[in-house]
Each structure stands twice: as structure tokens, then as C-alpha cells.
Write a protein that holds these residues in place. Structure first.
Motif, mmCIF file in Angstrom:
data_model
loop_
_atom_site.group_PDB
_atom_site.id
_atom_site.type_symbol
_atom_site.label_atom_id
_atom_site.label_comp_id
_atom_site.label_asym_id
_atom_site.label_seq_id
_atom_site.Cartn_x
_atom_site.Cartn_y
_atom_site.Cartn_z
ATOM 1 N N VAL A 1 93.877 101.789 105.825
ATOM 2 C CA VAL A 1 93.268 101.532 107.121
ATOM 3 C C VAL A 1 94.295 100.991 108.132
ATOM 4 C CG1 VAL A 1 92.523 99.154 106.774
ATOM 5 C CG2 VAL A 1 91.067 100.715 108.023
ATOM 6 N N TRP A 2 95.461 100.563 107.647
ATOM 7 C CA TRP A 2 96.522 100.114 108.564
ATOM 8 C C TRP A 2 96.967 101.269 109.459
ATOM 9 C CZ3 TRP A 2 99.653 95.349 108.364
ATOM 10 C CH2 TRP A 2 99.074 94.359 107.566
ATOM 11 N N LEU A 3 96.949 102.475 108.916
ATOM 12 C CA LEU A 3 97.368 103.623 109.725
ATOM 13 C C LEU A 3 96.304 103.980 110.757
ATOM 14 C CD1 LEU A 3 99.310 105.843 110.456
ATOM 15 C CD2 LEU A 3 98.423 107.211 108.577
ATOM 16 N N VAL A 4 95.030 103.833 110.389
ATOM 17 C CA VAL A 4 93.955 104.075 111.344
ATOM 18 C C VAL A 4 94.083 103.094 112.501
ATOM 19 C CG1 VAL A 4 91.457 104.160 111.644
ATOM 20 C CG2 VAL A 4 92.464 104.912 109.496
ATOM 21 N N ALA A 5 94.345 101.823 112.164
ATOM 22 C CA ALA A 5 94.511 100.800 113.205
ATOM 23 C C ALA A 5 95.747 101.091 114.049
ATOM 24 C CB ALA A 5 94.609 99.421 112.571
ATOM 25 N N ALA B 1 97.004 104.067 114.753
ATOM 26 C CA ALA B 1 96.676 105.150 115.682
ATOM 27 C C ALA B 1 95.802 104.627 116.816
ATOM 28 C CB ALA B 1 95.973 106.285 114.945
ATOM 29 N N GLY B 2 94.873 103.733 116.479
ATOM 30 C CA GLY B 2 94.014 103.154 117.505
ATOM 31 C C GLY B 2 94.819 102.348 118.514
ATOM 32 N N THR B 3 95.763 101.559 118.008
ATOM 33 C CA THR B 3 96.612 100.758 118.893
ATOM 34 C C THR B 3 97.437 101.653 119.802
ATOM 35 O OG1 THR B 3 96.731 99.104 117.166
ATOM 36 C CG2 THR B 3 98.348 98.923 118.920
ATOM 37 N N LEU C 1 101.781 96.856 112.216
ATOM 38 C CA LEU C 1 100.886 97.844 111.601
ATOM 39 C C LEU C 1 101.674 98.960 110.931
ATOM 40 C CD1 LEU C 1 98.074 98.052 114.311
ATOM 41 C CD2 LEU C 1 97.876 97.081 112.022
ATOM 42 N N GLU D 1 100.801 108.461 123.165
ATOM 43 C CA GLU D 1 100.042 109.077 122.081
ATOM 44 C C GLU D 1 100.061 110.607 122.164
ATOM 45 O OE1 GLU D 1 96.354 110.066 122.229
ATOM 46 O OE2 GLU D 1 95.812 109.839 120.117
ATOM 47 N N VAL E 1 96.587 104.634 120.901
ATOM 48 C CA VAL E 1 95.705 105.159 121.947
ATOM 49 C C VAL E 1 95.389 104.079 122.971
ATOM 50 C CG1 VAL E 1 93.485 106.239 122.442
ATOM 51 C CG2 VAL E 1 94.650 106.764 120.322
ATOM 52 N N GLY E 2 95.102 102.868 122.505
ATOM 53 C CA GLY E 2 94.651 101.822 123.405
ATOM 54 C C GLY E 2 95.778 101.190 124.207
#
Lengths: 396, 263
Positions: free
Chosen positions: B66-70, B72-74, B12, B83, B76-77
Motif C-alpha cells: 500500500v506504500w506504492l498506492v500512497a 501514486a496518490g501523493t 513513501l 504525474e 497526483v495530489g
């Protein structure tokens, strides 16, 4: 104001701004998809025009949904790192799934829908808007699942000072999730329909050339408003069934109590107005012809948005002083080392930039409404004649 | 399982730099590339050239950023313990990055919403400034990450990082414009600059990989994430491939070339 108040205010302001735009996205996406589907089935040009016009309002609104959403996503780490430290194993999962599985696809398909107009085969282009709708709803699903965990932390146990995920299924059967999700989705339809009703009333009142277009839009809007407001109200009241047991002091504060009362007043009265006045007046298009009613319809446009913000204030302020109800206090979740100067600066930057852009966005939506369907940029076909083929102002 | 999620994070991050890198680079170079086209005697005003350049990248931006949004989500998760310290430690830089990102996007979304040269030129300037902000803050962020999050990230090393990222992004943006606009060509050069744009990100992740691995979520959480994300991965890849197939230059001749751009 201390640093904690500032950080909370920053979250509340950016979160409220985010929801103002998201709620309209959720409400308009399925309607635009339905309009485009009706065009695909019937081939009638009016449905193509409706798709483009309401679609343009949807995408202009969508832009601010993205901008504010970016700030929301990063704010967890910026201001509330105690949350991910303490409960990241549980809370992080639905957030991660939202970005990877839902928003990643939503954004990609939205790009294909916007820029694939008049380029993609009709069927695939239609599939794009349905995929955008589906993934937008999936986004709402996972965000609400994460939020509901904060209200009622299920599916986890405390181990070595941190929450560990033990039952993922429990996150998805959380009563604060199961009842709140349809409430929020209904609120989206409610808000989306009121934008359609208000904009249609404007054109009908002004007697512009697009009477047929907006008569039809008004009908669609009122039916959608009836479905949305009924869902919202039904699943709103349904939450009282368990909230007393899960969060007994939720409405005792001044702000949550006031916000709840005002939300119910606005929501209930508006729902009555939709069900008992607007819906019956659709018979023989009385509503479209009753010109004296149209200014009232225009003035009613903001009501579902106000109610939606009040609803969030109730839900989130009623959770205080907990970030995770009964488990983690808001003060304990703040990022260590965060200073008043840092939060003030970021708050000024985010609120200033987002506030200004939100204002511009609303003016652009109003302008799109005023100009009417004849001038929608979205899905504009290639101009006729080879003479303009070389005009560089066009796409590739 | 941690290794798999580290790989996801790497894909990502590097993917974001390689893809969004050309959007940012093109945004940075927007005035320069428009002037260059004008000097080369291409028909149209300078604003027309800017429109053409923006229209060239427009269909890709939503799928790229949207790769950066994903990412950041990764983060956090799958790496929740990382994070907070990471974003907290990079606080002013992350705020600057977000503001630059929002301004760049606002330039794109708003520039064509009102006709008139003043409005569009104004948002083009915002687009360009936002793109510069993105490149420079990314460079400073990478430099800070490699050095273990120093208290003062706005120093010489941060500036140097910014300069490196700005340089590779502008090269990449230039290569993309050459590939996308007629006479389209130079796919291999675009591939090369893509690798180049991904390098700074890959290098800083390689330096910190061990540290990242130590902050993974519990196996139970990673299993749940994998169980839900894995079946969808082919769809994610297919959607990205679909974007590139739909908007590649070969598909952009004749009637398709005359479709007005929304951005």
C-alpha cells in the motif's frame, strides 16, 4: 475505433469491473463488523461462524477490488494526463487524501484482521474490522468527492490556463457529491444484502445442514436490503432536484437515457419487492420456509450489481463530451502522444488479466457459498493437539 | 511546503522498496528457497516449504504494497504536473508493472482458496513470475527516470537497472525468510538488506529531486493536503508498527504458530 474511443472504453471497462467488486465490499464490510460485534457481546458461536463465512466472501471479493483499483489509480496518469495537468491542483487533492488517509489504513487494518485472527486479543481484532469499515467508507467519501468535481467543478478558478483550488469546502458541499454519496453507499448495502439473500436461499433450498445459520442470515440480509434499497432509491430521486440545473443535457444521449431508465426500473421494482414482499415475509420466518421462492431469490442476486453499473454509465456517459463538465473536454484530456497501439496493448493486458481473475474470483465466491460455513478458511483456529505443531503447511 | 511533500514522496518511495522489496524478493526466490529447505533436510514436501515461506510474508504484504498506492496518490495530489508526463513517458513499463503486481497479488490471494497440489503450485508459479516482473520493471523504471524518460526504455541500461533491483530484492527476500522462519534470527542483516533495497530508489530520487520540486501543486493545495494528512500521520505509523509487533517471530511460537495462514 480511434485512440480516444479505445482509451475511454478501457476506462469504462476497468471502472465497471472495479465497481462490481467495490460495491460488494462496501455492502459487506459493515455487516461483517456487526456480526463480529454481536459475537463479542453475546459470545454465541453462531455469530463467530457468520463472521467467518461472510467475512471470507468479503475478503475474496476484496482481492479483485484491489487489483482493479490499482489499474484505476494509474490510469489517470497513463491515459488522461490532461486531467492532472489542467485540474491536478483540485482533483488531485481528494485522490491523494483517499490513498494516504483512507486506503493506506484500510489495507493495513485488513491485513491485521485477516492474519490477526486467533492471535490478536478479541477486542483489538474486533476494532480492526471496524477500522477497515470506517476507512473503506472514507475511501468512498474521497473518491466520490473527486468524481463529483468532474460532474460539477466547484471550488476552483481558472488561472493561466489551469484550475486552482480556491475553496476546498466547496468540494465537500458539492450537491452532486452530497446526494450521490449516500446513493452509492446505499447501493453497496443493496448489493451486499442480495449476495447474502441469494446465498442463504441456496442453502435453504438445498436443505443443507446449515438451516439455522442461513435462516438467520436471510433475515439479516433482508433487513439490510430494506435499509440499502431505501437509501439508494431516496438519494437517487433526490438527485433529479438539481441535475437539471447543473447538467441540463445529462440524460439526452441514447446510452445515458437508456441506462437511467433501466436502472430506475430495476432499482424501483427490486425495492418494492424487498419492502412489500421480502420484509413482511420475515414474520414467523415464512420467507425461510417458502421453498418455492428461493430459486427466485437466487436469480435476483445480480440485480443490484446490474443497476449499479447502469448508474455509473448514466453518470459518466451523461458527462460527455466533457471530462470536467463545461471546462475540459475528454479529447483534450488524453495523454499527448498516446497511440492506438499503446492503448490497444494495455487494454488487452488489463481487460484480459482482470477479466480472467474476476471470473476466477466469482467462481471462488460461489464455491465458498456452496461449501458453506463449515469449511471457511478465514479465521480457522489452530488445530488441536501438539502432534500437528510441526506441520509446515501452517502459519507462523 | 514543497520540501515537506518531497520528503513524503521520498519516504513513501524508499519505504516501499525497503518493505515491499522483501515480499517481492521472497516471491522471486520461492522455488529456490523451498528447494534449499528441502535439501537441508527440513521435514515436509516442497509444497509445504513454499506454504511456510508464503505464510511468513503474508501478514506483511497488504501493509507493504500500500506504500506504492500512497506514493501514486501523493504524486497526483502534491505533484500533479509531474504525474502525467512521468506515467505517460513510462507507459509500457507502468502497464507491465501493474500486470506483474496484479498477478503476484492474485497468486497470494488465490493459492489457498482451493485445496489440491495442482491449484496451489500453479498460483505459486504465478506469484513467482509476478514478483520477477515487478523487480525487473522497477529496475527499468528507475533507469528510465534517471535518464530523463528515454523513448526506448527496454535497452541495456534498463536491463541493468532490472538486474540491480532483482539482486537487492532477492537478497532482501532471503534475509526476511531467515529472520521470519525458525530458527528466527538475523534482524540486523534484514535491516541491512532493507537499506540496500531502498538504495536504488533513493539514488534515482536524489538525481531527480530538483525536477520534482519544480512540479509541485499550488501552496493552497499543499496546505489542504497537509492539513488533512498531518493529523493522520501518527495513526499511519502506529498501524504499521502494530503489524510488525503482531507478526514478529517472537510472537509466532506455540499456539500462534499453528494458526493456519489465509494466504
Amino acid at each position: 475505433m480511434n485512440v480516444l474511443d479505445l482509451a475511454r472504453l478501457q476506462f469504462a471497462v476497468t471502472g465497471s469491473l472495479h465497481f462490481l467488486f467495490v460495491v460488494l465490499t462496501l455492502g459487506l464490510a459493515p455487516l461483517v463488523a456487526i456480526m463480529q460485534t454481536r459475537h463479542a457481546i453475546t459470545g454465541r458461536p453462531i455469530f463467530a461462524r457468520m463472521t467467518r463465512f461472510w467475512g471470507q466472501i468479503y475478503v475474496i471479493n476484496y482481492a479483485l477490488g484491489i487489483f482493479t483499483g490499482l489499474v484505476m489509480e494509474f490510469q489517470f496518469g497513463l491515459s488522461w494526463s490532461g486531467l492532472t495537468h489542467y485540474a491536478g491542483d483540485v482533483f488531485g487533492a481528494p485522490l491523494a487524501i483517499e490513498t494516504l488517509v483512507a486506503f493506506f489504513l484500510e489495507s493495513t487494518f485488513l491485513g491485521l484482521w485477516i492474519f490477526g485472527w486467533n492471535r490478536l486479543p478479541k477486542g483489538l481484532h474486533l476494532a480492526c474490522i471496524w477500522l477497515v469499515t470506517l476507512t473503506a467508507y472514507a475511501s468512498a467519501f474521497w473518491i466520490m468527492a473527486a468524481n463529483s468535481f468532474l460532474q460539477n467543478p466547484v471550488g476552483s478558478v481558472l488561472r493561466d490556463g489551469r484550475l486552482v483550488l480556491t475553496d476546498f469546502g466547496a468540494l465537500l458541499t458539492n450537491p452532486t457529491f452530497v446526494m450521490a454519496l449516500p446513493h452509492v453507499l446505499g447501493a453497496g448495502m443493496f448489493a451486499g444484502s442480495f449476495v447474502i439473500i441469494g446465498a442463504s436461499a441456496y442453502h435453504l433450498f438445498r436443505r443443507t445442514a446449515e438451516q439455522e445459520f442461513f435462516r438467520r442470515s436471510l433475515r439479516t440480509g433482508v433487513v439490510w436490503a430494506f435499509i440499502g434499497s431505501t437509501l439508494t432509491i431516496g438519494f437517487g430521486y433526490a438527485q433529479f432536484g438539481f441535475i437539471g440545473a447543473l447538467q441540463p443535457h445529462k440524460f439526452e444521449g441514447v446510452l445515458p437515457g437508456l441506462a437511467l431508465g433501466l436502472m430506475i426500473t430495476i432499482g424501483q421494482l427490486t425495492q418494492f419487492a424487498v419492502m412489500l414482499v421480502l420484509l413482511p415475509l420475515l414474520i414467523r420466518d415464512v420467507l425461510a420456509r417458502a421453498r418455492w421462492l428461493h430459486p427466485i431469490l437466487m436469480l435476483m442476486t445480480p440485480l443490484p450489481f446490474v443497476a449499479a453499473i447502469l448508474g455509473w454509465l448514466t453518470r459518466e456517459v451523461g458527462r460527455q463530451p466533457w471530462l470536467i463538465y463545461g471546462r475540459l473536454g475528454v479529447a483534450d484530456a488524453m495523454t499527448p502522444g498516446l497511440t492506438k497501439g499503446m492503448v490497444t496493448l494495455s487494454f488487452a493486458a488489463f481487460a484480459g488479466v482482470l477479466g480472467l481473475l474476476a471470473l476466477v474470483d466469482y467462481l471462488l465466491i460461489a464455491r465458498t457459498v456452496r461449501r458453506g460455513p463449515g469449511q471457511a478458511d478465514l479465521g480457522a483456529p489452530a488445530p488441536d493437539g501438539p502432534g500437528r505443531a510441526a506441520a509446515p503447511a501452517l502459519s507462523l | 511546503m514543497e520540501i515537506i511533500w518531497l520528503a513524503v514522496l521520498a519516504v513513501l518511495l524508499v519505504g516501499y522498496f525497503a518493505l515491499e522489496g522483501f515480499d517481492i524478493g521472497l516471491g522471486m526466490m520461492l522455488p529456490a528457497l523451498a528447494r534449499a529447505r528441502e535439501r537441508a533436510g527440513e521435514p515436509g514436501t516442497r509444497q509445504d516449504h513454499r506454504d511456510l515461506l508464503v505464510a511468513g510474508m503474508a501478514p506483511f504484504v497488504l501493509a507493504n504494497e500500500v506504500w506504492l498506492v500512497a506514493l501514486a496518490g501523493t504524486l497526483v495530489g502534491a505533484f500533479p504536473a509531474l504525474e502525467g508526463p512521468l506515467l505517460g513517458g513510462l507507459y509500457p513499463l507502468v502497464v507491465a508493472l501493474l500486470v506483474a503486481w496484479i498477478l503476484r497479488d492474485a497468486g497470494l490471494w488465490f493459492r489457498r482458496r482451493i485445496d489440491g497440489p495442482g491449484w496451489r503450485a500453479c498460483w505459486d508459479a504465478v506469484l513467482c513470475a509476478g514478483s520477477w516482473g515487478l523487480a525487473l520493471t522497477w529496475g527499468a523504471i528507475l533507469a528510465a527516470v534517471v535518464r530523463g524518460l528515454p523513448a526506448q526504455p527496454f535497452d541495456l541500461a534498463g536491463l541493468l537497472g532490472g538486474a540491480v533491483v532483482a539482486a537487492v530484492f532477492t537478497l532482501h527476500g532471503r534475509a526476511f525468510a531467515a529472520w521470519r522462519l525458525p530458527p528466527a534470527g538475523g534482524a540486523s542483516r534484514l535491516l541491512l538488506t532493507g537499506v540496500l533495497a531502498g538504495l536504488p530508489a533513493a539514488a534515482s530520487l536524489a538525481v531527480t529531486a530538483g525536477h520534482v520540486l519544480g512540479h509541485a501543486a499550488s501552496p493552497a493545495t499543499l496546505n489542504v493536503l497537509g492539513f488533512i494528512a498531518l493529523p493522520v500521520t501518527p495513526i499511519l505509523v502506529a498501524a504499521q508498527v502494530w503489524v510488525w509487533r503482531t507478526f514478529r517471530p517472537a510472537r509466532s511460537t506455540g499456539a500462534a504458530a499453528r494458526v493456519p495462514s489465509f494466504f
